[in-house]
Write a protein that holds these residues in place. Structure first.
Motif, PDB file in Angstrom:
ATOM      1  N   ARG A  26      -6.756 -44.233  28.305  1.00  0.00           N
ATOM      2  CA  ARG A  26      -7.683 -44.572  27.220  1.00  0.00           C
ATOM      3  C   ARG A  26      -9.029 -43.881  27.398  1.00  0.00           C
ATOM      4  O   ARG A  26      -9.560 -43.270  26.478  1.00  0.00           O
ATOM      5  N   LEU A  37     -10.869 -40.937  25.047  1.00  0.00           N
ATOM      6  CA  LEU A  37     -12.195 -41.102  24.458  1.00  0.00           C
ATOM      7  C   LEU A  37     -13.127 -39.960  24.867  1.00  0.00           C
ATOM      8  O   LEU A  37     -13.874 -39.432  24.040  1.00  0.00           O
ATOM      9  N   ASP A  69     -14.510 -48.549  26.179  1.00  0.00           N
ATOM     10  CA  ASP A  69     -15.212 -48.174  24.956  1.00  0.00           C
ATOM     11  C   ASP A  69     -16.723 -48.091  25.149  1.00  0.00           C
ATOM     12  O   ASP A  69     -17.426 -47.594  24.282  1.00  0.00           O
TER      13      ASP A  69
END
Length: 120
Positions: free
Chosen positions: A69, A73, A112
């Motif tokens: 992930r 990103l 994130d």
């Protein structure tokens, strides 16, 4: 940019260090990924289900960050900011492209929550 491994499994419980044979392309953020809380480098980690993650050796975070992930990103950020690098195809590795574009990536509470320090 070379692939950013969208087919990797989700996080599992941490099990141990990556094998010695793992290359920098298998862990392209090794040495670049930092804990936003304390500034220490995050380390590659194999999970119980054979997946990949990065963990902080500091204890600032409760669990590891999914490697696939966070690498995706970062790859998307490079593609937006440095399309000249993102368009380059192999034999350059993800680690080569990341190293040319980015100085450090600070990870906050989760994958994130990123602060990217770009090379100038």
């Amino acid at each position: 940019m070379p692939s950013l491994r969208s087919d990797l499994p989700e996080d599992g419980p941490p099990v141990g260090e990556p094998e010695r044979g793992d290359t920098s392309d298998r862990w392209p953020l090794r040495g670049v990924l930092m804990c936003a809380a304390c500034g220490r480098r995050m380390q590659p980690l194999r999970t119980a289900d054979g997946g990949r993650a990065y963990r902080g050796p500091c204890g600032c975070r409760l669990g590891p960050v999914d490697a696939g992930r966070i690498e995706r990103l970062v790859g998307l950020s490079i593609a937006r900011r440095r399309p000249d690098l993102a368009a380059v195809s192999p034999p350059r590795t993800d680690a080569d492209v990341i190293g040319e574009a980015i100085d450090q990536v600070y990870v906050g509470a989760d994958a994130d929550d990123l602060l990217i320090v770009w090379r100038t």
